[in-house]
Design an enzyme around this catalytic site. Sequence first.
Site, PDB file in Angstrom:
ATOM      1  N   CYS A 117       0.835  -1.201   0.000  1.00 14.28           N
ATOM      2  CA  CYS A 117       0.000   0.000   0.000  1.00 14.28           C
ATOM      3  C   CYS A 117       0.871   1.253   0.000  1.00 14.28           C
ATOM      4  O   CYS A 117       0.646   2.180  -0.782  1.00 14.28           O
ATOM      5  CB  CYS A 117      -0.928  -0.028   1.216  1.00 14.28           C
ATOM      6  SG  CYS A 117      -2.167   1.275   1.254  1.00 14.28           S
ATOM      7  N   CYS A 155      -1.070   8.361   7.519  1.00 14.68           N
ATOM      8  CA  CYS A 155      -2.421   8.016   7.069  1.00 14.68           C
ATOM      9  C   CYS A 155      -3.279   7.568   8.259  1.00 14.68           C
ATOM     10  O   CYS A 155      -2.787   6.878   9.170  1.00 14.68           O
ATOM     11  CB  CYS A 155      -2.357   6.881   6.061  1.00 14.68           C
ATOM     12  SG  CYS A 155      -1.495   7.295   4.537  1.00 14.68           S
ATOM     13  N   CYS A 198      -3.337   3.934   9.651  1.00 20.05           N
ATOM     14  CA  CYS A 198      -2.061   3.402  10.132  1.00 20.05           C
ATOM     15  C   CYS A 198      -1.434   4.278  11.205  1.00 20.05           C
ATOM     16  O   CYS A 198      -0.238   4.179  11.476  1.00 20.05           O
ATOM     17  CB  CYS A 198      -1.091   3.263   8.958  1.00 20.05           C
ATOM     18  SG  CYS A 198      -1.717   2.209   7.648  1.00 20.05           S
ATOM     19  N   CYS A 237       7.575   4.014   5.865  1.00 19.73           N
ATOM     20  CA  CYS A 237       6.716   3.770   4.699  1.00 19.73           C
ATOM     21  C   CYS A 237       7.519   3.325   3.481  1.00 19.73           C
ATOM     22  O   CYS A 237       6.962   2.830   2.518  1.00 19.73           O
ATOM     23  CB  CYS A 237       5.914   5.018   4.362  1.00 19.73           C
ATOM     24  SG  CYS A 237       6.941   6.418   3.893  1.00 19.73           S
TER      25      CYS A 237
END
Length: 234
Positions: free
Chosen positions: A121, A204, A207, A230
């Site tokens: 993602c 985000c 998360c 990330c």
Amino acid sequence: MTAAPHTSQDLRQLAEQAGRDLEEASAPEILRWAADTFGSRFCVTSSMEDAVVAHLASRAMPGVDVVFLDTGYHFPETIGTRDAVAAVMDVNVITLTPRQTVAEQDAEYGPKLHDRDPDRCCALRKVAPLEEGLAGYDAWATGLRRDESPTRAHTPVVGWDARRRKVKVAPIARWTQDDVAAYVAEHGVLTNPLLTDGYASIGCAPCTRRVLEGEDARAGRWAGLGKTECGIHL
Ligand code: SF4
């Protein structure tokens, strides 16, 4: 401001030399060097957790590009902070978006990919769009700090981003959280309202959780998933 063209070899040598020369320099001095060296081929990236680096950079280079990655999963407060930064600061906010909307990603990979495969993602929604968005720059600045987590403890103030073949500048790498707070207070810098609501590092929404007493600032990111970054800064 005119930017001189640089080859990858030039850039790497510049980064390595500057990393040594500027280790003890102040954040304004580091950003002055970046502005003078790269001109319009330099940008700042911001997660809109706060606008400290954007504020510092706007003083070295008024109108500097501030790149924000809109993953489609941000808290409304983060989008609001971006809009406020664009409205009141002497910067040029550029919003990057992934190739797919969240709905398109859900259709191809299934819903909540962030729960099942967060690396993928992040690769789709952060790493790839940032790489495309940075294509026109020779150097980029981030707000990475050594005190944020063990994975960031050796962040150079200027380093070579081998993956993107660019100079990566971390003007506040040597700052502490207290230094950030003092700069925010002194200059009235915009911050994300979630920072006063228990969040210490903001990414985000799916998360990110609030941090607990004694946790490091990034403990609330991908909590329980064994993931700390990330991929942008790896
Ligand atoms: Fe996806 Fe979470 Fe990464 Fe955002 S932080 S891109 S929602 S896995």
